[in-house]
Design a protein around this motif. Structure first.
Motif, PDB file in Angstrom:
ATOM      1  N   THR A  41     -16.779 -13.905  40.349  1.00  0.00           N
ATOM      2  CA  THR A  41     -17.544 -13.066  40.554  1.00  0.00           C
ATOM      3  C   THR A  41     -17.574 -13.077  42.332  1.00  0.00           C
ATOM      4  N   GLN A  42     -17.422 -13.961  42.967  1.00  0.00           N
ATOM      5  CA  GLN A  42     -17.947 -13.519  44.642  1.00  0.00           C
ATOM      6  C   GLN A  42     -17.210 -11.989  44.885  1.00  0.00           C
ATOM      7  N   ALA A  43     -15.602 -11.966  44.261  1.00  0.00           N
ATOM      8  CA  ALA A  43     -13.906 -10.824  44.627  1.00  0.00           C
ATOM      9  C   ALA A  43     -14.916  -9.740  43.978  1.00  0.00           C
ATOM     10  N   ASN A  44     -15.872  -9.925  42.809  1.00  0.00           N
ATOM     11  CA  ASN A  44     -16.201  -9.212  41.791  1.00  0.00           C
ATOM     12  C   ASN A  44     -17.158  -8.260  42.621  1.00  0.00           C
ATOM     13  N   ALA A  45     -17.749  -9.567  43.395  1.00  0.00           N
ATOM     14  CA  ALA A  45     -19.096  -9.021  44.364  1.00  0.00           C
ATOM     15  C   ALA A  45     -18.500  -7.896  44.920  1.00  0.00           C
ATOM     16  N   LYS A  46     -17.781  -8.372  46.452  1.00  0.00           N
ATOM     17  CA  LYS A  46     -17.069  -7.808  47.082  1.00  0.00           C
ATOM     18  C   LYS A  46     -16.747  -6.194  46.886  1.00  0.00           C
ATOM     19  N   PHE A  47     -16.062  -5.782  44.938  1.00  0.00           N
ATOM     20  CA  PHE A  47     -16.159  -4.392  44.598  1.00  0.00           C
ATOM     21  C   PHE A  47     -17.262  -3.934  44.327  1.00  0.00           C
ATOM     22  N   ALA A  48     -18.596  -4.909  43.757  1.00  0.00           N
ATOM     23  CA  ALA A  48     -19.604  -4.097  43.220  1.00  0.00           C
ATOM     24  C   ALA A  48     -20.154  -3.345  44.559  1.00  0.00           C
ATOM     25  N   LEU A  49     -20.171  -4.020  45.211  1.00  0.00           N
ATOM     26  CA  LEU A  49     -20.975  -3.462  46.862  1.00  0.00           C
ATOM     27  C   LEU A  49     -20.565  -2.601  47.128  1.00  0.00           C
ATOM     28  N   HIS A  50     -19.552  -1.710  46.965  1.00  0.00           N
ATOM     29  CA  HIS A  50     -18.822  -1.045  47.409  1.00  0.00           C
ATOM     30  C   HIS A  50     -19.196   0.316  46.325  1.00  0.00           C
ATOM     31  N   ALA A  51     -18.479  -0.297  45.057  1.00  0.00           N
ATOM     32  CA  ALA A  51     -19.120   0.856  44.147  1.00  0.00           C
ATOM     33  C   ALA A  51     -20.141   0.954  44.141  1.00  0.00           C
ATOM     34  N   ASP A  52     -21.295   0.731  44.181  1.00  0.00           N
ATOM     35  CA  ASP A  52     -22.332   0.465  44.087  1.00  0.00           C
ATOM     36  C   ASP A  52     -23.852   0.254  45.503  1.00  0.00           C
ATOM     37  N   PRO A  53     -23.178   1.000  46.255  1.00  0.00           N
ATOM     38  CA  PRO A  53     -24.346   0.017  47.761  1.00  0.00           C
ATOM     39  C   PRO A  53     -25.422   0.603  47.763  1.00  0.00           C
ATOM     40  N   ASP A  54     -25.550   1.184  47.382  1.00  0.00           N
ATOM     41  CA  ASP A  54     -27.739   1.616  47.378  1.00  0.00           C
ATOM     42  C   ASP A  54     -28.173   0.269  46.110  1.00  0.00           C
ATOM     43  N   ASN A  55     -27.844  -0.548  45.459  1.00  0.00           N
ATOM     44  CA  ASN A  55     -28.083  -1.328  44.828  1.00  0.00           C
ATOM     45  C   ASN A  55     -29.204  -2.270  44.925  1.00  0.00           C
ATOM     46  N   GLU A  56     -30.212  -2.468  45.248  1.00  0.00           N
ATOM     47  CA  GLU A  56     -30.569  -3.814  46.199  1.00  0.00           C
ATOM     48  C   GLU A  56     -30.610  -5.168  45.207  1.00  0.00           C
ATOM     49  N   SER A  89     -28.953  -9.157  30.635  1.00  0.00           N
ATOM     50  CA  SER A  89     -30.014  -8.074  31.880  1.00  0.00           C
ATOM     51  C   SER A  89     -29.740  -7.773  33.483  1.00  0.00           C
ATOM     52  N   ARG A  90     -29.359  -9.098  33.754  1.00  0.00           N
ATOM     53  CA  ARG A  90     -28.526  -8.426  34.939  1.00  0.00           C
ATOM     54  C   ARG A  90     -27.201  -8.649  35.065  1.00  0.00           C
ATOM     55  N   GLU A  91     -26.335  -8.732  34.399  1.00  0.00           N
ATOM     56  CA  GLU A  91     -25.506  -7.710  34.319  1.00  0.00           C
ATOM     57  C   GLU A  91     -25.283  -6.483  34.171  1.00  0.00           C
ATOM     58  N   LEU A  92     -25.871  -5.343  33.023  1.00  0.00           N
ATOM     59  CA  LEU A  92     -26.788  -4.149  32.641  1.00  0.00           C
ATOM     60  C   LEU A  92     -27.103  -3.966  34.274  1.00  0.00           C
ATOM     61  N   ALA A  93     -27.589  -4.542  35.354  1.00  0.00           N
ATOM     62  CA  ALA A  93     -28.602  -3.749  36.608  1.00  0.00           C
ATOM     63  C   ALA A  93     -27.292  -4.093  37.363  1.00  0.00           C
ATOM     64  N   ALA A 100     -21.602   2.509  34.293  1.00  0.00           N
ATOM     65  CA  ALA A 100     -20.640   3.877  34.127  1.00  0.00           C
ATOM     66  C   ALA A 100     -21.161   4.627  33.313  1.00  0.00           C
ATOM     67  N   ASP A 101     -22.339   4.558  32.230  1.00  0.00           N
ATOM     68  CA  ASP A 101     -23.461   5.640  31.764  1.00  0.00           C
ATOM     69  C   ASP A 101     -23.974   6.012  32.596  1.00  0.00           C
ATOM     70  N   ASP A 102     -24.695   5.484  33.808  1.00  0.00           N
ATOM     71  CA  ASP A 102     -25.926   5.910  35.140  1.00  0.00           C
ATOM     72  C   ASP A 102     -25.147   7.052  36.028  1.00  0.00           C
ATOM     73  N   PRO A 103     -26.069   7.387  35.465  1.00  0.00           N
ATOM     74  CA  PRO A 103     -26.228   9.346  36.491  1.00  0.00           C
ATOM     75  C   PRO A 103     -25.909   9.024  38.136  1.00  0.00           C
ATOM     76  N   ALA A 104     -26.763   7.538  38.429  1.00  0.00           N
ATOM     77  CA  ALA A 104     -26.131   7.338  40.111  1.00  0.00           C
ATOM     78  C   ALA A 104     -24.398   7.262  39.999  1.00  0.00           C
ATOM     79  N   ARG A 147     -20.905   9.150  41.952  1.00  0.00           N
ATOM     80  CA  ARG A 147     -21.020   8.856  42.505  1.00  0.00           C
ATOM     81  C   ARG A 147     -19.163   9.058  41.979  1.00  0.00           C
ATOM     82  N   TRP A 148     -18.780   8.302  41.548  1.00  0.00           N
ATOM     83  CA  TRP A 148     -17.336   8.111  40.769  1.00  0.00           C
ATOM     84  C   TRP A 148     -16.471   9.472  40.158  1.00  0.00           C
ATOM     85  N   GLY A 149     -17.395  10.043  39.244  1.00  0.00           N
ATOM     86  CA  GLY A 149     -17.260  11.681  38.739  1.00  0.00           C
ATOM     87  C   GLY A 149     -16.793  11.098  37.611  1.00  0.00           C
ATOM     88  N   GLY A 150     -16.221  11.678  36.190  1.00  0.00           N
ATOM     89  CA  GLY A 150     -16.359  11.473  34.669  1.00  0.00           C
ATOM     90  C   GLY A 150     -18.143  12.207  34.248  1.00  0.00           C
TER      91      GLY A 150
END
Length: 252
Positions: free
Chosen positions: A173-188, A213-217, A224-228, A232-235
């Motif tokens: 999880t800790q390593a995943n969080a680092k990428f998640a913050l890179h992928a979705d930096p504005d997610n509070e 529920s927390r993972e969905l957020a 990956a189906d979120d418009p933002a 950001r990532w294309g597709g």
């Protein structure tokens, strides 16, 4: 409660799970990364392993099958791909059910990490054992599947109750969080979650299980189906955005 879940660390970063029915005395080993540790943990609880429920064929998930069967006589329920490593008493696939006494688990196709990967969803208990299909803030590497296949699998997970507790198989999880913050930096919500994860790991605590529920957020792969995220990532379709995210994580 008649169902008891015992979680414990094994190998370098796996989690083992034993699911025990206190009425019937049956105990299911969810995957078998380390046979001796599973047998030790079961003995310490006063339980005997009667079933093995494999999620996929990788050795850190099914490599202990034979030793546990030899020690206990447990029945192996698994996707057909596990035959690469051990005999199977009952092959299970999407739509099947498996039982531990009166408790029923639905088998869900969550392929993509491997082509036969399945999850076990005990609806009445609000828990799902998802192997390497989805992690807290991540998902498994796409070793065998295709992006659309894997995305369809994640959509099946997204459709179960959002209150479901997800038991994933690794402390990534800790390593995943680092990428998640890179992928979705504005997610509070993600930023808050990442801080909690760092605090837990600093205390030596597990970050598994997680709640859907927390993972969905916060989990970029489930978003990956979120418009933002698509912007950001294309597709032009969610599975294309998922593919871009998975490739970026592989090279992060």
């Amino acid at each position: 409660m008649t169902i008891h879940i015992h979680q414990f660390p094994c190998l370098s970063d796996n989690y083992g799970f034993l699911v025990h029915n206190s009425v019937t005395g049956e105990t299911a080993a969810i995957d078998t990364p380390d046979a001796q540790e599973y047998l030790k943990q079961a003995e310490a609880k006063g339980w005997t392993i009667t079933h093995i429920w494999n999620t996929h064929w990788h050795p850190d998930h099914a490599g202990g099958n034979n030793a546990i069967v030899e020690a206990t006589g447990a029945r192996v329920l698994a996707p057909a791909e596990v035959e690469k490593l051990s005999p199977i008493d009952r092959v299970v696939s999407h739509g099947d059910t498996v039982n531990l006494g009166e408790h029923t688990a639905q088998v869900i196709d969550v392929s993509g990490h491997t082509n036969g990967h399945i999850a076990y969803h005990i609806i009445e208990e609000g828990v799902a054992f998802v192997g390497d299909a989805v992690f807290a803030l991540g998902c498994g590497r796409m070793f065998e599947g295709e992006p659309e296949q894997f995305w369809n699998s994640l959509e099946r997970i997204k459709r179960i109750s959002t209150a479901t507790t997800l038991y994933c198989a690794h402390e990534y999880t800790q390593a995943n969080a680092k990428f998640a913050l890179h992928a979705d930096p504005d997610n509070e919500a993600l930023q808050e979650y990442a801080e909690e994860i760092d605090a837990k790991r600093a205390r030596g605590e597990a970050t598994v299980p997680t709640v859907l529920s927390r993972e969905l957020a916060t989990n970029p792969f489930l978003r990956a189906d979120d418009p933002a995220m698509m912007a950001r990532w294309g597709g032009s379709a969610p599975h294309e955005t998922f593919a871009a995210l998975r490739e970026a994580k592989d090279n992060f």
